[in-house]
Scaffold this motif. Sequence first.
Motif, PDB file in Angstrom:
ATOM      1  N   GLN A  46       0.821  -1.209   0.000  1.00 52.89           N
ATOM      2  CA  GLN A  46       0.000   0.000   0.000  1.00 52.89           C
ATOM      3  C   GLN A  46       0.855   1.259   0.000  1.00 52.89           C
ATOM      4  O   GLN A  46       0.532   2.243  -0.671  1.00 52.89           O
ATOM      5  CB  GLN A  46      -0.945   0.000   1.207  1.00 52.89           C
ATOM      6  N   THR A  47       1.944   1.257   0.753  1.00 44.27           N
ATOM      7  CA  THR A  47       2.832   2.412   0.801  1.00 44.27           C
ATOM      8  C   THR A  47       3.491   2.649  -0.555  1.00 44.27           C
ATOM      9  O   THR A  47       3.561   3.782  -1.031  1.00 44.27           O
ATOM     10  CB  THR A  47       3.903   2.222   1.889  1.00 44.27           C
ATOM     11  N   ALA A  48       3.954   1.582  -1.193  1.00 42.30           N
ATOM     12  CA  ALA A  48       4.590   1.710  -2.511  1.00 42.30           C
ATOM     13  C   ALA A  48       3.588   2.219  -3.541  1.00 42.30           C
ATOM     14  O   ALA A  48       3.918   3.081  -4.364  1.00 42.30           O
ATOM     15  CB  ALA A  48       5.177   0.369  -2.946  1.00 42.30           C
ATOM     16  N   SER A  49       2.374   1.720  -3.505  1.00 42.23           N
ATOM     17  CA  SER A  49       1.344   2.146  -4.449  1.00 42.23           C
ATOM     18  C   SER A  49       0.996   3.625  -4.263  1.00 42.23           C
ATOM     19  O   SER A  49       0.931   4.391  -5.231  1.00 42.23           O
ATOM     20  CB  SER A  49       0.099   1.283  -4.280  1.00 42.23           C
ATOM     21  N   ALA A  50       0.772   4.037  -3.030  1.00 47.10           N
ATOM     22  CA  ALA A  50       0.428   5.435  -2.748  1.00 47.10           C
ATOM     23  C   ALA A  50       1.585   6.363  -3.095  1.00 47.10           C
ATOM     24  O   ALA A  50       1.367   7.464  -3.625  1.00 47.10           O
ATOM     25  CB  ALA A  50       0.045   5.593  -1.280  1.00 47.10           C
ATOM     26  N   THR A  51       2.810   5.922  -2.833  1.00 50.74           N
ATOM     27  CA  THR A  51       3.982   6.738  -3.150  1.00 50.74           C
ATOM     28  C   THR A  51       4.133   6.913  -4.654  1.00 50.74           C
ATOM     29  O   THR A  51       4.413   8.012  -5.138  1.00 50.74           O
ATOM     30  CB  THR A  51       5.250   6.096  -2.556  1.00 50.74           C
ATOM     31  N   ALA A  52       3.932   5.848  -5.420  1.00 43.43           N
ATOM     32  CA  ALA A  52       4.038   5.928  -6.880  1.00 43.43           C
ATOM     33  C   ALA A  52       2.962   6.851  -7.447  1.00 43.43           C
ATOM     34  O   ALA A  52       3.240   7.681  -8.329  1.00 43.43           O
ATOM     35  CB  ALA A  52       3.927   4.530  -7.493  1.00 43.43           C
ATOM     36  N   ARG A  53       1.736   6.735  -6.945  1.00 38.79           N
ATOM     37  CA  ARG A  53       0.654   7.603  -7.427  1.00 38.79           C
ATOM     38  C   ARG A  53       0.944   9.068  -7.130  1.00 38.79           C
ATOM     39  O   ARG A  53       0.752   9.946  -7.977  1.00 38.79           O
ATOM     40  CB  ARG A  53      -0.682   7.187  -6.795  1.00 38.79           C
ATOM     41  N   GLU A  54       1.406   9.348  -5.919  1.00 40.51           N
ATOM     42  CA  GLU A  54       1.681  10.736  -5.532  1.00 40.51           C
ATOM     43  C   GLU A  54       2.841  11.303  -6.347  1.00 40.51           C
ATOM     44  O   GLU A  54       2.791  12.458  -6.789  1.00 40.51           O
ATOM     45  CB  GLU A  54       1.990  10.814  -4.041  1.00 40.51           C
ATOM     46  N   ALA A  55       3.881  10.547  -6.579  1.00 44.93           N
ATOM     47  CA  ALA A  55       5.016  11.024  -7.381  1.00 44.93           C
ATOM     48  C   ALA A  55       4.573  11.284  -8.822  1.00 44.93           C
ATOM     49  O   ALA A  55       4.976  12.282  -9.429  1.00 44.93           O
ATOM     50  CB  ALA A  55       6.154  10.011  -7.343  1.00 44.93           C
ATOM     51  N   ALA A  56       3.744  10.404  -9.375  1.00 42.10           N
ATOM     52  CA  ALA A  56       3.243  10.613 -10.738  1.00 42.10           C
ATOM     53  C   ALA A  56       2.386  11.877 -10.804  1.00 42.10           C
ATOM     54  O   ALA A  56       2.490  12.651 -11.769  1.00 42.10           O
ATOM     55  CB  ALA A  56       2.444   9.395 -11.201  1.00 42.10           C
ATOM     56  N   ARG A  57       1.565  12.106  -9.792  1.00 51.08           N
ATOM     57  CA  ARG A  57       0.736  13.324  -9.760  1.00 51.08           C
ATOM     58  C   ARG A  57       1.606  14.576  -9.754  1.00 51.08           C
ATOM     59  O   ARG A  57       1.299  15.564 -10.415  1.00 51.08           O
ATOM     60  CB  ARG A  57      -0.153  13.334  -8.510  1.00 51.08           C
TER      61      ARG A  57
END
Length: 146
Positions: A46-57
């Motif tokens: 979950q942390t990796a997924s949220a981090t990837a989404r936030e960085a892409a945003r």
Amino acid sequence: MSGRRRADRDGDQRGSVVVEFALVVPLVVLIVVGVIQYGYHYWAMQTASATAREAARRLIVGTDPVCTVAEARARASGPAVGSSVPTVVYAYDNAGNTAERGVLVTVTVTIQSLDVGLVPLPSGGLVTQTASNRVENVPIDPLLCE
């Protein structure tokens, strides 16, 4: 004589309780450790997924990639997430690997989740999550991270 037989039977039951306890406790401990282990693994996913989404945003609106990657790495390095420094990689979907309006940016975050060692984890505990978005804005000067 019936009193003596009853005493023998009670003694046998007490012994059987100890044997049953000895047989069940390792199984219960293994289940508890497994729940904890897979909880850590799910937390890392979950942390990796949220981090990837936030960085892409952040990258699609023109935030500086260097500070975006540093901030993503810091977020993915939180407590109880992983046992090593996470890797954060971004790539633009064009020949020059540069930010252009309408180009797809993909961010990949990789974390080695915590491993208690008693229960096997999928992929050896390596968690890789990816997020993609289209670039919306390319400012003249990249936006600074906050």
